[in-house]
Design an enzyme around this catalytic site. Structure first.
Site, PDB file in Angstrom:
ATOM      1  N   LYS A  33     -27.908   2.884  12.025  1.00 58.10           N
ATOM      2  CA  LYS A  33     -28.881   3.852  11.485  1.00 58.10           C
ATOM      3  C   LYS A  33     -29.722   4.435  12.639  1.00 58.10           C
ATOM      4  CE  LYS A  33     -29.662   4.856   7.740  1.00 58.10           C
ATOM      5  NZ  LYS A  33     -29.075   5.901   6.834  1.00 58.10           N
ATOM      6  N   ALA A  68     -24.250   6.199   3.329  1.00 59.13           N
ATOM      7  CA  ALA A  68     -24.290   5.190   4.391  1.00 59.13           C
ATOM      8  C   ALA A  68     -23.666   3.900   3.893  1.00 59.13           C
ATOM      9  CB  ALA A  68     -25.740   4.917   4.810  1.00 59.13           C
ATOM     10  N   ASP A  89     -19.734  12.194  -2.549  1.00 62.40           N
ATOM     11  CA  ASP A  89     -19.756  10.742  -2.368  1.00 62.40           C
ATOM     12  C   ASP A  89     -18.338  10.230  -2.196  1.00 62.40           C
ATOM     13  OD1 ASP A  89     -19.982   7.822  -2.974  1.00 62.40           O
ATOM     14  OD2 ASP A  89     -22.067   8.355  -3.384  1.00 62.40           O
ATOM     15  N   THR A  92     -34.205   4.314   7.678  1.00 64.09           N
ATOM     16  CA  THR A  92     -34.787   3.028   7.319  1.00 64.09           C
ATOM     17  C   THR A  92     -35.813   2.552   8.338  1.00 64.09           C
ATOM     18  OG1 THR A  92     -34.209   0.688   7.089  1.00 64.09           O
ATOM     19  CG2 THR A  92     -32.766   1.981   8.463  1.00 64.09           C
ATOM     20  N   ASP A  93     -36.707   1.649   7.900  1.00 64.36           N
ATOM     21  CA  ASP A  93     -37.658   1.035   8.838  1.00 64.36           C
ATOM     22  C   ASP A  93     -36.974   0.023   9.753  1.00 64.36           C
ATOM     23  OD1 ASP A  93     -37.185  -0.976   6.963  1.00 64.36           O
ATOM     24  OD2 ASP A  93     -39.295  -1.297   6.447  1.00 64.36           O
ATOM     25  N   GLU A  94     -35.719  -0.367   9.407  1.00 58.37           N
ATOM     26  CA  GLU A  94     -35.053  -1.406  10.205  1.00 58.37           C
ATOM     27  C   GLU A  94     -34.755  -0.951  11.626  1.00 58.37           C
ATOM     28  OE1 GLU A  94     -32.127  -3.846   8.454  1.00 58.37           O
ATOM     29  OE2 GLU A  94     -33.039  -3.774   6.473  1.00 58.37           O
ATOM     30  N   TYR A 119     -26.118  -2.930  11.208  1.00 63.73           N
ATOM     31  CA  TYR A 119     -26.570  -1.886  10.282  1.00 63.73           C
ATOM     32  C   TYR A 119     -27.724  -1.094  10.904  1.00 63.73           C
ATOM     33  CZ  TYR A 119     -29.476   0.179   6.607  1.00 63.73           C
ATOM     34  OH  TYR A 119     -30.260   1.042   5.877  1.00 63.73           O
TER      35      TYR A 119
END
Ligand code: NAD
Ligand code: DAU
Length: 352
Positions: A163, A82, A32, A133-135, A159
């Site tokens: 992704k 991310a 990280d 992500t669903d975005e 964003y």
């Protein structure tokens, strides 16, 4: 056998590492970069464990990743790392491209180089699981069917675009180089250890601090909420039994308008920790300027992961939210530890 988790000091990553350490004997290496969103204290309880190690580096540091993969004989990478906050991507998209696109590319390159050296069962069993992500699918109208794995990408924020780019890169490493990749596209998570820039922890934090509860626009935007522990169990299941090259949508089948989520939190706090003045927490609700390009509705069709891998969420919205509110009430020091000067600067600038 060891797994490499990236971004394991963030919200979902730290829940995943804690769940993994409780449910499995397999060691975890957590890489990280410790941005503002990474909090090593989330995993302080693991410090004495000889199955857990932490490495402070970015996923874009391919050399370090390559050394770790070889040193630990890693059999799977789970990529959580991310930049994850939509509002920050609107005010500063560059970091999102650097980590989510360039970083993912470098991680894929490191994985590809390592995987090429493996033979036999180690090569066949290696997995690169990308958490997305669903975005990436954009926004839905009120009567449209939920997103499936076949829904075309139509990202609306920097964003979401970053992704979507990373998802495309991951797919391309399967098609071009044969790397055994898996991708999960999940809806909104909530639960313990959630940084209070996101709606649910922000509302709990502000309510208890006697501050405004900011609702963007008319508050009728819809999100499909999933308890973080259920997301973690879905990732474990995909890692265990997912077919390389496939993507799996993950969601809770729990569509809620933002205003209803906020009212639910207020009611739970009214019952558990009444305001000293006897007023309802909902009195703190304040409608504020809307997010530019604000997606109106997300909803996930999680039929594929249910049918193919037998996964289903355990928590309902009511049970998950009750656990979540209780966790924040019982851990006030956690809020204090993450709401540093940098956090206060963001809040002051963003909600000015
Ligand atoms: P988060 O912002 O809480 O945590 C991100 C973590 O990544 C932090 O620990 C941060 O220090 C680390 N990080 C950032 N840049 C890095 C880099 N270059 N190298 C290594 N580490 C880096 O995010 P989250 O909410 O836990 O989300 C984790 C992943 O899940 C993200 O990929 C996100 O897109 C995805 N996701 C999140 C949600 C959600 O509701 N939060 C839903 C679906 C998918
Ligand atoms: O759908 C999955 C995504 O969910 C993840 O990919 C993202 O990493 C994660 O941050 C989350 O994105 P959202 O933008 O949906 O989450 P956020 O908590 O920022 O906002 C949830 C909803 O609440 C959204 O419609 C915006 C609104 N909102 C948010 C904040 C921070 C408010 O009304 N007021 C606020 O102050």
């Amino acid at each position: 056998m060891t797994i490499l988790v990236t971004g394991g000091c963030g919200f979902i990553g730290s829940n995943f590492v804690l769940d993994w350490m409780a449910a499995s004997d397999e060691p975890v290496v957590n890489l990280d970069k410790l941005t503002y969103a990474g909090n090593p204290a989330n995993l302080r309880g693991l410090e004495g464990s000889n199955r857990y190690s932490f490495v402070h580096a970015g996923i874009e540091d391919g050399e370090t990743v390559g050394v770790l993969l070889r040193e630990h004989g890693v059999r799977a990478i789970v990529n959580f790392a991310a930049e994850s906050h939509v509002d920050r991507s609107i005010s500063g998209p560059e970091a999102f491209i650097q980590t989510n696109v360039v970083g993912t590319l470098r991680l894929l390159e490191a994985a590809k180089g390592y995987w090429a050296e493996l033979g036999g069962a180690a090569r066949d069993g290696f997995r690169f699981l990308h958490v997305s992500t669903d975005e990436v699918y954009g926004t839905l109208g009120p009567d449209e069917a939920p997103f499936t794995e076949e829904t075309p990408f139509k990202p609306n924020s920097p964003y979401a675009a970053s992704k979507a780019s990373s998802d495309h890169l991951v797919r391309s490493y399967r098609e071009t180089y044969g790397l055994p990749v898996l991708t999960t596209n999940c809806s909104n998570n909530y639960g313990p250890l959630h940084f209070p820039e996101k709606l649910i922890p922000l509302i709990i934090h502000n309510a208890l601090a006697g501050k405004d509860l900011p609702i963007y626009g008319d508050g009728q935007q819809v999100r499909d909420w999933l308890y973080v522990g259920d997301h973690c169990s879905a990732i474990r299941r995909v890692l265990e039994a997912g077919t390389p090259g496939e993507t799996y949508n993950v969601g809770g089948n729990t569509e809620k308008q933002n205003i209803d989520v906020v009212r639910t939190i207020c009611a739970m706090l009214d019952a558990a920790r009444p305001r000293p003045d006897g007023n309802a927490y909902a009195a703190q609700i304040a409608f504020v300027k809307d997010r530019p390009g604000h997606d109106r509705r997300y909803a996930i069709d999680a039929g594929k992961i249910r049918r193919d891998l037998g996964w289903a969420p355990k928590e309902t919205f009511e049970s998950g939210m009750a656990k979540t509110v209780r966790w924040y009430l019982d851990n006030p020091a956690w809020f204090e530890s993450v709401t540093s000067g940098a956090y206060r600067d963001w809040v002051a600038k963003h909600y000015a």
